[in-house]
Design an enzyme around this catalytic site. Structure first.
Site, PDB file in Angstrom:
ATOM      1  N   SER A   1      34.424  42.948  46.787  1.00 29.44           N
ATOM      2  CA  SER A   1      33.390  43.222  46.055  1.00 29.44           C
ATOM      3  C   SER A   1      32.364  42.318  45.957  1.00 29.44           C
ATOM      4  CB  SER A   1      34.210  43.023  44.518  1.00 29.44           C
ATOM      5  OG  SER A   1      33.181  43.048  43.662  1.00 29.44           O
TER       6      SER A   1
ATOM      7  N   TYR B   1      38.448  38.292  38.215  1.00 29.62           N
ATOM      8  CA  TYR B   1      38.528  39.328  39.249  1.00 29.62           C
ATOM      9  C   TYR B   1      37.891  38.917  40.459  1.00 29.62           C
ATOM     10  CZ  TYR B   1      37.712  44.004  41.491  1.00 29.62           C
ATOM     11  OH  TYR B   1      37.500  44.979  42.231  1.00 29.62           O
TER      12      TYR B   1
ATOM     13  N   LYS C   1      39.216  38.095  44.475  1.00 25.95           N
ATOM     14  CA  LYS C   1      38.706  38.814  45.618  1.00 25.95           C
ATOM     15  C   LYS C   1      38.040  37.390  46.589  1.00 25.95           C
ATOM     16  CE  LYS C   1      38.981  43.007  44.778  1.00 25.95           C
ATOM     17  NZ  LYS C   1      40.078  43.980  45.357  1.00 25.95           N
TER      18      LYS C   1
HETATM   19  C1  UD1 Z   1      32.168  45.195  36.861  1.00 23.87           C
HETATM   20  C2  UD1 Z   1      32.858  43.767  37.033  1.00 23.87           C
HETATM   21  C3  UD1 Z   1      32.923  43.325  38.481  1.00 23.87           C
HETATM   22  C4  UD1 Z   1      33.705  44.522  39.399  1.00 23.87           C
HETATM   23  C5  UD1 Z   1      32.931  45.892  38.954  1.00 23.87           C
HETATM   24  C6  UD1 Z   1      33.692  46.801  39.651  1.00 23.87           C
HETATM   25  C7  UD1 Z   1      32.445  42.217  34.980  1.00 23.87           C
HETATM   26  C8  UD1 Z   1      31.817  41.270  34.394  1.00 23.87           C
HETATM   27  N1  UD1 Z   1      32.026  42.746  36.308  1.00 23.87           N
HETATM   28  O1  UD1 Z   1      30.894  44.713  37.522  1.00 23.87           O
HETATM   29  O2  UD1 Z   1      33.730  42.317  38.515  1.00 23.87           O
HETATM   30  O3  UD1 Z   1      33.622  44.345  40.713  1.00 23.87           O
HETATM   31  O4  UD1 Z   1      32.684  46.057  37.620  1.00 23.87           O
HETATM   32  O5  UD1 Z   1      33.075  48.067  39.459  1.00 23.87           O
HETATM   33  O6  UD1 Z   1      33.359  42.787  34.269  1.00 23.87           O
HETATM   34  N2  UD1 Z   1      26.949  47.935  30.948  1.00 23.87           N
HETATM   35  C9  UD1 Z   1      26.604  48.272  29.729  1.00 23.87           C
HETATM   36  N3  UD1 Z   1      27.548  49.075  28.799  1.00 23.87           N
HETATM   37  C10 UD1 Z   1      28.853  49.188  29.321  1.00 23.87           C
HETATM   38  C11 UD1 Z   1      29.271  48.942  30.598  1.00 23.87           C
HETATM   39  C12 UD1 Z   1      28.178  48.041  31.329  1.00 23.87           C
HETATM   40  O7  UD1 Z   1      25.532  48.145  29.261  1.00 23.87           O
HETATM   41  O8  UD1 Z   1      29.677  49.551  28.101  1.00 23.87           O
HETATM   42  C13 UD1 Z   1      26.270  47.240  31.763  1.00 23.87           C
HETATM   43  C14 UD1 Z   1      26.647  45.996  32.353  1.00 23.87           C
HETATM   44  O9  UD1 Z   1      26.121  45.003  31.546  1.00 23.87           O
HETATM   45  C15 UD1 Z   1      25.696  46.030  33.805  1.00 23.87           C
HETATM   46  C16 UD1 Z   1      26.090  47.191  34.390  1.00 23.87           C
HETATM   47  O10 UD1 Z   1      26.120  48.172  33.043  1.00 23.87           O
HETATM   48  O11 UD1 Z   1      24.460  45.597  33.785  1.00 23.87           O
HETATM   49  C17 UD1 Z   1      26.919  47.725  35.380  1.00 23.87           C
HETATM   50  O12 UD1 Z   1      28.072  47.168  34.606  1.00 23.87           O
HETATM   51  P1  UD1 Z   1      29.671  47.519  35.135  1.00 23.87           P
HETATM   52  O13 UD1 Z   1      29.879  49.163  35.396  1.00 23.87           O
HETATM   53  O14 UD1 Z   1      30.929  47.110  34.424  1.00 23.87           O
HETATM   54  O15 UD1 Z   1      29.635  46.740  36.449  1.00 23.87           O
HETATM   55  P2  UD1 Z   1      29.443  45.391  36.786  1.00 23.87           P
HETATM   56  O16 UD1 Z   1      29.068  44.568  35.745  1.00 23.87           O
HETATM   57  O17 UD1 Z   1      28.341  45.410  38.136  1.00 23.87           O
END
Ligand code: UD1
Length: 310
Positions: free
Chosen positions: A94, A119, A123
């Site tokens: 990842s 997580y 990895k």
């Molecule tokens: C997350 C995981 C990462 C994993 C990846 C798998 C965390 C901190 N990181 O990454 O370890 O490899 O998923 O796909 O858990 N967001 C919102 N509202 C939400 C959900 C997300 O605003 O309900 C925002 C987050 O702050 C971020 C973006 O959307 O800026 C993407 O989030 P997400 O889909 O969870 O992915 P990652 O944070 O990149």
């Protein structure tokens, strides 16, 4: 005879899409999964793979198994992988192994290990073990694929991401808001140092990601030793850009409210994917509109995912 490929966790989101691509590329995938995050179909098959069989008209060998069950795994190897000396590995890593980016876009030479969540650390540790293994024993070949943010679904809308409980990741949550299963998206912070203040990520179509594995398998044939590749598009989009893209694809308004930052999140994370193009001949082909259209088709056709009850 078709080459067999063992796919662990092959009933899940990325796994099922990869199994489909393997079948279409002429491989014979053997899947194990412990149903940790998969729905049972009829008989012993996971529903996702039952649908993959339907889509491809080919059969998938499946065994319910926990990868931690050494005895069972050994038995499987004996039964189906007559050649015991399998020393070729594709590892699903990842982009989170890069931790807080020191520069962008992230290339494979960027330092790893400063992970912002457990997580990511797991990895990172596994990457290190595989690198050591390939260093110590030249008979081993491994391709470590650093996934950026896979979203979307197969164009048929028959398979897709089906998180159990409240989705942690952005796009499954957004699409559940679009279909009316959840009221509003919580945007985790709008005070990041990005264009609109919300987090920026490199979203990649899961079918492109799946195809990256086929390219990796071909690389292993070159006795490549240990190789590492980013699987991303090279383009970052903010949370609000993603919301707008999904509104466009679904024709639905997606309400959101801005809440506090989520611990462990970084401001921006996107790939330099040029090494994969150069050495694997792989590049992401599907853009943001396709990702959202395909995600929406999956969501619309399967409002409660793989489970039958509404
Ligand atoms: C997350 C995981 C990462 C994993 C990846 C798998 C965390 C901190 N990181 O990454 O370890 O490899 O998923 O796909 O858990 N967001 C919102 N509202 C939400 C959900 C997300 O605003 O309900 C925002 C987050 O702050 C971020 C973006 O959307 O800026 C993407 O989030 P997400 O889909 O969870 O992915 P990652 O944070 O990149």
């Amino acid at each position: 005879m078709a080459e067999k490929v063992l796919v662990t966790g092959g009933a899940g989101y990325i796994g099922s899409h990869t199994v489909l691509e393997l079948l279409e590329a002429g491989y014979s995938p053997v899947v194990i999964d412990n149903f940790h995050n998969a729905i049972r179909g009829g008989g012993s098959m996971p529903e996702s793979l039952r649908r993959v069989q339907e889509l491809t008209g080919r059969s998938v060998e499946f065994e319910e198994m926990d990868i931690l069950d050494q005895a069972a795994l050994q038995c499987l190897f004996k039964k189906i992988m007559k050649a015991h000396g399998v020393k070729n590995l594709v590892f699903s890593s990842s982009a989170t192994v890069y931790g807080n980016p020191q520069y962008l876009p992230l290339d494979e030479a960027h330092p790893t290990g400063g992970c912002t969540n457990p997580y990511g650390k797991s990895k990172f540790f596994i990457e290190e073990m595989i690198r050591d293994l390939c260093q110590a024993d030249k008979a081993w070949n491994a391709v470590l694929l650093r996934y950026f943010n896979p979203i979307g679904a197969h164009a048929s809308g028959c398979i897709g991401e089906d998180p159990q409980g409240i989705p942690n990741n952005l796009m499954p949550y957004v699409s559940q808001v679009a279909i009316g299963r959840r009221e509003a998206l919580n945007v985790f912070g709008n005070d990041y140092d990005t264009e609109d203040g919300t987090g920026v990520r490199d979203y990649i179509h899961v079918v492109d990601l799946a195809k990256g594995h086929i390219a990796a398998l071909r690389k292993l044939k070159e006795q490549c030793g240990c190789r590492i590749y980013n699987l991303g598009t090279g383009t970052g989009y903010s949370v609000l850009q993603m919301v707008r893209a999904m509104e466009k694809a679904s024709g639905k308004k997606i309400p959101y409210k801005v809440v506090a930052r989520r611990e462990g999140d970084v401001a921006a994370c996107y790939a330099n994917p040029s090494l994969a193009l150069k050495e694997l001949g792989w590049t992401a082909a599907l853009g943001l509109d396709r990702m959202c259209e395909d995600l929406w088709r999956w969501q619309k056709q399967n409002p409660s995912g793989f489970s039958t009850q509404a």
